[in-house]
Scaffold this motif. Structure first.
Motif, PDB file in Angstrom:
ATOM      1  N   LEU A 124       0.881  -1.111   0.355  1.00  0.00           N
ATOM      2  CA  LEU A 124      -0.226  -0.019   0.052  1.00  0.00           C
ATOM      3  C   LEU A 124       0.679   1.686   0.273  1.00  0.00           C
ATOM      4  CD1 LEU A 124      -2.709  -0.842   2.083  1.00  0.00           C
ATOM      5  CD2 LEU A 124      -3.713  -1.341  -0.534  1.00  0.00           C
TER       6      LEU A 124
ATOM      7  N   LYS B 260       1.963   1.822  -3.457  1.00  0.00           N
ATOM      8  CA  LYS B 260       0.598   2.225  -3.788  1.00  0.00           C
ATOM      9  C   LYS B 260       0.715   4.024  -4.139  1.00  0.00           C
ATOM     10  CE  LYS B 260      -0.831  -2.422  -5.206  1.00  0.00           C
ATOM     11  NZ  LYS B 260      -2.512  -3.275  -4.034  1.00  0.00           N
TER      12      LYS B 260
ATOM     13  N   ALA C 285     -10.022   1.462 -17.789  1.00  0.00           N
ATOM     14  CA  ALA C 285     -11.208   1.218 -17.755  1.00  0.00           C
ATOM     15  C   ALA C 285     -11.673   2.055 -16.427  1.00  0.00           C
ATOM     16  CB  ALA C 285     -11.730   0.322 -17.531  1.00  0.00           C
TER      17      ALA C 285
ATOM     18  N   HIS D 263     -15.451   8.810   2.019  1.00  0.00           N
ATOM     19  CA  HIS D 263     -15.381   8.959   0.575  1.00  0.00           C
ATOM     20  C   HIS D 263     -16.260   7.983  -0.366  1.00  0.00           C
ATOM     21  CE1 HIS D 263     -12.721  10.281  -2.978  1.00  0.00           C
ATOM     22  NE2 HIS D 263     -13.005   8.883  -3.719  1.00  0.00           N
ATOM     23  N   ILE D 264     -15.922   6.771   0.350  1.00  0.00           N
ATOM     24  CA  ILE D 264     -16.421   5.660  -0.872  1.00  0.00           C
ATOM     25  C   ILE D 264     -18.260   5.744  -0.156  1.00  0.00           C
ATOM     26  CG2 ILE D 264     -17.005   3.386  -0.673  1.00  0.00           C
ATOM     27  CD1 ILE D 264     -13.938   3.651  -1.606  1.00  0.00           C
TER      28      ILE D 264
ATOM     29  N   GLU E  19     -16.959  -4.473 -11.105  1.00  0.00           N
ATOM     30  CA  GLU E  19     -15.888  -3.840 -11.474  1.00  0.00           C
ATOM     31  C   GLU E  19     -14.402  -5.090 -12.336  1.00  0.00           C
ATOM     32  OE1 GLU E  19     -15.185  -0.660  -9.912  1.00  0.00           O
ATOM     33  OE2 GLU E  19     -15.982  -0.672  -8.154  1.00  0.00           O
TER      34      GLU E  19
ATOM     35  N   THR F  36     -12.423  -1.639 -14.184  1.00  0.00           N
ATOM     36  CA  THR F  36     -11.769  -1.064 -13.629  1.00  0.00           C
ATOM     37  C   THR F  36     -11.271  -1.656 -12.030  1.00  0.00           C
ATOM     38  OG1 THR F  36     -14.364  -1.118 -12.451  1.00  0.00           O
ATOM     39  CG2 THR F  36     -13.794   0.647 -14.059  1.00  0.00           C
TER      40      THR F  36
ATOM     41  N   SER G  97      -8.400  -3.378 -12.029  1.00  0.00           N
ATOM     42  CA  SER G  97      -7.158  -3.013 -12.083  1.00  0.00           C
ATOM     43  C   SER G  97      -5.939  -2.484 -11.877  1.00  0.00           C
ATOM     44  CB  SER G  97      -7.021  -3.426 -13.550  1.00  0.00           C
ATOM     45  OG  SER G  97      -6.999  -2.714 -14.462  1.00  0.00           O
ATOM     46  N   LEU G  98      -7.369  -0.826 -12.379  1.00  0.00           N
ATOM     47  CA  LEU G  98      -6.953   0.347 -11.097  1.00  0.00           C
ATOM     48  C   LEU G  98      -7.128   0.099 -10.223  1.00  0.00           C
ATOM     49  CD1 LEU G  98      -6.287   3.029 -12.319  1.00  0.00           C
ATOM     50  CD2 LEU G  98      -8.078   4.090 -13.335  1.00  0.00           C
ATOM     51  N   LEU G  99      -8.154   0.154  -9.775  1.00  0.00           N
ATOM     52  CA  LEU G  99      -8.664  -0.088  -8.308  1.00  0.00           C
ATOM     53  C   LEU G  99      -7.586  -0.963  -6.867  1.00  0.00           C
ATOM     54  CD1 LEU G  99     -12.764  -0.965  -7.255  1.00  0.00           C
ATOM     55  CD2 LEU G  99     -11.174   1.370  -6.824  1.00  0.00           C
ATOM     56  N   GLN G 100      -6.967  -1.930  -7.985  1.00  0.00           N
ATOM     57  CA  GLN G 100      -6.011  -2.759  -7.410  1.00  0.00           C
ATOM     58  C   GLN G 100      -4.729  -1.959  -7.069  1.00  0.00           C
ATOM     59  OE1 GLN G 100      -5.884  -6.211 -10.577  1.00  0.00           O
ATOM     60  NE2 GLN G 100      -6.062  -7.623  -8.336  1.00  0.00           N
ATOM     61  N   SER G 101      -4.236  -0.990  -8.786  1.00  0.00           N
ATOM     62  CA  SER G 101      -3.141   0.138  -8.122  1.00  0.00           C
ATOM     63  C   SER G 101      -3.619   1.164  -6.871  1.00  0.00           C
ATOM     64  CB  SER G 101      -2.757   0.740  -9.587  1.00  0.00           C
ATOM     65  OG  SER G 101      -3.400   2.043  -9.914  1.00  0.00           O
ATOM     66  N   GLN G 102      -4.359   1.199  -6.008  1.00  0.00           N
ATOM     67  CA  GLN G 102      -4.431   2.373  -5.220  1.00  0.00           C
ATOM     68  C   GLN G 102      -4.346   1.844  -4.149  1.00  0.00           C
ATOM     69  OE1 GLN G 102      -5.855   5.253  -6.850  1.00  0.00           O
ATOM     70  NE2 GLN G 102      -5.901   3.956  -8.597  1.00  0.00           N
ATOM     71  N   PRO G 103      -3.646   3.018  -3.398  1.00  0.00           N
ATOM     72  CA  PRO G 103      -3.051   2.615  -2.246  1.00  0.00           C
ATOM     73  C   PRO G 103      -3.803   2.217  -1.121  1.00  0.00           C
ATOM     74  CG  PRO G 103      -2.891   4.849  -2.462  1.00  0.00           C
ATOM     75  CD  PRO G 103      -4.299   3.783  -3.975  1.00  0.00           C
ATOM     76  N   VAL G 104      -5.157   1.242  -1.636  1.00  0.00           N
ATOM     77  CA  VAL G 104      -6.277   0.611  -0.270  1.00  0.00           C
ATOM     78  C   VAL G 104      -6.656  -0.655  -0.895  1.00  0.00           C
ATOM     79  CG1 VAL G 104      -8.752   1.217   0.344  1.00  0.00           C
ATOM     80  CG2 VAL G 104      -7.434   3.581  -0.990  1.00  0.00           C
ATOM     81  N   SER G 105      -6.618  -0.962   0.572  1.00  0.00           N
ATOM     82  CA  SER G 105      -7.152  -2.874  -0.495  1.00  0.00           C
ATOM     83  C   SER G 105      -8.300  -2.493  -0.674  1.00  0.00           C
ATOM     84  CB  SER G 105      -6.650  -3.480   1.129  1.00  0.00           C
ATOM     85  OG  SER G 105      -7.836  -3.793   1.375  1.00  0.00           O
TER      86      SER G 105
ATOM     87  N   ILE H 135     -11.848  -1.241  -0.009  1.00  0.00           N
ATOM     88  CA  ILE H 135     -13.328  -1.420  -0.629  1.00  0.00           C
ATOM     89  C   ILE H 135     -14.726  -1.532  -0.546  1.00  0.00           C
ATOM     90  CG2 ILE H 135     -13.427  -0.431  -2.990  1.00  0.00           C
ATOM     91  CD1 ILE H 135     -10.494   0.451  -3.611  1.00  0.00           C
TER      92      ILE H 135
ATOM     93  N   LYS I 113     -18.165  -0.420   0.734  1.00  0.00           N
ATOM     94  CA  LYS I 113     -19.211  -0.408  -0.671  1.00  0.00           C
ATOM     95  C   LYS I 113     -19.997  -0.881  -0.062  1.00  0.00           C
ATOM     96  CE  LYS I 113     -16.609   0.312  -4.172  1.00  0.00           C
ATOM     97  NZ  LYS I 113     -17.998   0.420  -5.747  1.00  0.00           N
TER      98      LYS I 113
END
Lengths: 233, 434
Positions: free
Chosen positions: A70, A73, A84, B3-4, B171, B176, B178-186, B190, B194
């Motif tokens: 994390l 990242k 996407a 935020h979520i 997702e 989306t 893969s983009l979520l996976q690259s964020q600094p949140v597990s 998320i 949600k």
């Protein structure tokens, strides 16, 4: 900024990445060339800790991605081949959402200015992403990197499928990111774009880095010859 | 988390599934509560009507008796004499009704009211449980028992599945992920956030609808039972959302999630109850109802055949309770009937045990096994809170039996000694504690 040492990863009996050593410094665009299955995407996935290495380390800003996924990242922005976004949200809303996941709160006007900086027009920024072209979506990705002041940009074949003008625009954005001091690692098939945009070029074949060149020291035709020699070897 | 939540709202407000849920679920809740309140109003009106009728009968008896005592009226026949214990305890409208009063949450669950009576009449010779709910309440004929418990236990899980089955799988399908996976949140964090948001949304729709419709239909939920109900709803909704989370954690497609969750719905709501039913009826078989009716007829015929012997035996055993000599004809007839009725009841109760004991064991085992299915557990809990559960309704018979004893103890000795009532004594006629 990106340090890869002795990185190895296999999937069953297939070696995807083998003893890979690679460094990308600040203000450098490193283009990773290679055929399909050469190990480019796996390398990026190892940096994102989406897969775990069997051996070696993949570090970003001195942090091992496998140990502190994390935190690493926080330092990077990743743009996949087909970026996407949420189609029902606007570019502004998408940007605010992904920035928010990094703890960066953007106002609508902040988001618009970042998107415009990435080359998107204000009117388009407020439209639903569902109607965006691939190039426009890539610009949202770059806006994300700008807004987050990412030290590292990981790009997986970002220009594939883009028309030449969009590809050129994208290259300009990468150059801007380089000038901001970001370290960019771009996996690509596009030899021309690698030579034009990159500062360094690495050629991967069957999981290994078989050649590393300074982009300035090689011509387009030489690069093509070197690349093809390795692919046919 | 805020935020979520903010962005989840931006997403979901553009989703047909959400607006479908936000529209249909409140309507279903409203309709079920409307039917529930109609059912209970009808029940209350029935109870009030019967009590008024009973009171009018005994008031009339007192008025007539006072007139006779003053010499303003005469008794023309024994069965018209308001001083006669038989007239006051057995004939015409004489007798008392025992009711199970509706509990505050009764409109929420019809429970076993379709099958079991909630009131019955007690006279000197017996008890008559009354089961004419459907005739009394035309709404029940139209809708069956469409109640809030049905909406909550059976339908709400379907809405939750619609809202939560594809939170993460979509997702992956939209790309989306893969983009979520690259964020600094597990991703798990998320997903959980949600889901919590969607849980709060569905929970909010249920509670808001419940409270608004309850106020409109006069159902009081602003009390401790209302709080317990809200807590139970939150646990139940959380259970189904947890299943949605579980499915979304696997790398499965939205279609697989939907089918899997629908399968669990079938499993918890249809298969487990069927299996429980199969297990309890196999382990503790209850003789058929037809057999019980035959058994009762046999007992009645036996008592009839042994009638004189039974009565003679009773006279020998209870000489002090029998007036010999020149007694009225109605006395000679009815003293026998009471003795035979008592003998029939004793024998029937003895025979009933072979039917009741396995039924009791069935009920106990089913109650334990019900814990395997949260929907069944909630259904049983709601029925208990609403006072429409089998146990409470079956207990009506015990209450009737206990009151009948009191009724007999009051009237029978007077009848057996041929002691008539005075108008002052009519005030002492027992009334059930309602």
């Amino acid at each position: 900024m990106i340090e890869i040492n002795d990185l190895t990863k296999s999937f069953g009996s297939t070696v995807a990445v083998k003893d890979l050593k690679l460094n990308v410094a600040k203000g450098e665009i490193y283009c990773l060339l290679g055929a399909n299955g050469a190990g480019k995407t796996t390398t990026i996935n190892l940096l994102l800790n989406l897969v775990q290495p069997e051996n070696g380390t993949a570090k970003i800003g001195g942090l091992n991605a496998a140990d502190e996924p994390l935190k690493t990242k926080e330092k990077l922005t990743y743009i996949p081949e087909n970026l996407a976004l949420y189609p029902s949200l606007s570019g502004v809303e998408n940007l605010r959402f992904f920035c928010g996941l990094s703890g960066i709160k953007l106002s609508d006007s902040d988001a618009v200015s970042y998107l415009m900086e990435a080359g998107l027009q204000e009117e388009a920024a407020h439209k639903r992403v569902g109607g965006y072209s691939k190039g426009m979506r890539q610009k949202v990705g770059i806006a994300l990197a700008i807004a987050r002041s990412s030290e590292v940009l990981l790009l997986d074949e970002p220009t594939s499928g883009l028309d030449p003008a969009a590809s050129s625009d994208f290259a300009t954005l990468l150059t801007n990111m380089k000038e901001r001091g970001s370290a960019v690692l771009m996996a690509t098939h596009d030899l021309f774009r690698a030579k034009e945009t990159g500062t360094k070029i690495g050629i991967m074949n069957k999981g290994s880095l078989v050649e590393e060149l300074d982009a300035a020291d090689v011509t387009h035709s030489d690069l093509e010859k070197i690349y093809l020699n390795h692919m046919r070897a | 988390m805020a935020h979520i939540f903010t962005f989840e709202w931006l997403h979901i407000r553009k989703s047909g599934a959400f607006w479908g849920t936000a529209t249909v679920l409140p309507l279903l809740i409203g309709f079920s509560l409307f039917l529930g309140s109609e059912r209970i109003n009808q029940q209350k009106e029935t109870i009030a009507g019967i009590i008024a009728e009973e009171n009018a009968f005994y008031d009339n008896m007192r008025t007539q008796l006072e007139a006779i005592e003053r010499g303003d009226a005469e008794v023309e026949a024994w069965f018209q004499n308001p001083a006669n214990p038989l007239v006051l305890g057995q004939f015409n409208q004489a007798g008392r009704h025992i009711f199970l009063q509706p509990k505050p949450l009764a409109p929420l669950a019809a429970g076993q009211l379709d099958i079991l009576p909630y009131y019955g009449k007690v006279t000197l010779t017996g008890m008559e449980p009354l089961r004419d709910n459907a005739l009394e309440n035309p709404f029940m004929q139209v809708s069956g028992s469409f109640d809030f418990a049905f909406v909550l236990v059976w339908l709400v899980p379907l809405f939750i599945i619609v809202i939560g089955y594809n939170v993460i799988s979509s997702e992956r399908e939209k790309g989306t992920y893969s983009l979520l996976q690259s964020q600094p949140v597990s991703i798990r964090s998320i997903l959980v956030q949600k889901m919590i948001f969607r849980f709060l949304l569905v929970f909010g729709i249920i509670i808001l609808s419940l409270l608004v419709w309850s106020v409109l239909f006069g159902i009081d939920l602003f009390n401790i039972q209302g709080l317990q109900l809200i807590a139970a709803i939150s646990l139940y909704a959380a259970f189904w959302f947890a299943l949605c989370v579980l499915f979304n954690l696997f790398q499965t497609t939205s279609a697989v999630n939907a089918v899997g969750l629908a399968g669990l719905w079938v499993f918890f709501l249809l298969i487990i109850p069927s299996v429980i039913s199969l297990v309890v009826t196999s382990l503790h078989p209850v003789p058929s109802r037809a057999l019980w009716i035959t058994e009762k007829r046999t007992i009645q015929q036996a008592v009839q055949a042994e009638g004189d012997a039974i009565f003679d035996m009773w006279v020998v055993d209870h000489p002090e309770e029998f007036v010999e000599g020149d007694t009225p004809q109605f006395y000679n007839t009815w003293i026998r009937r009471f003795v035979w009725a008592q003998a029939t009841e004793e024998r029937e109760r003895e025979a009933e045990r072979q039917f009741e004991e396995p039924r009791e064991r069935q009920a106990q085992l089913a109650s334990r096994l019900r814990a395997l299915s949260p929907p069944m557990t909630l259904q049983a809990w709601l029925e208990r809170k609403a006072g429409t559960d089998t146990e409470r309704l079956r207990n009506l018979e015990n209450e009737m039996r206990s009151f009948q004893q009191e009724w007999q103890e009051f009237f029978l000795p007077r009848f057996q000694r041929l002691e008539f009532f005075t108008s002052d004594e009519l005030a002492d006629i027992p009334a059930p504690n309602l």
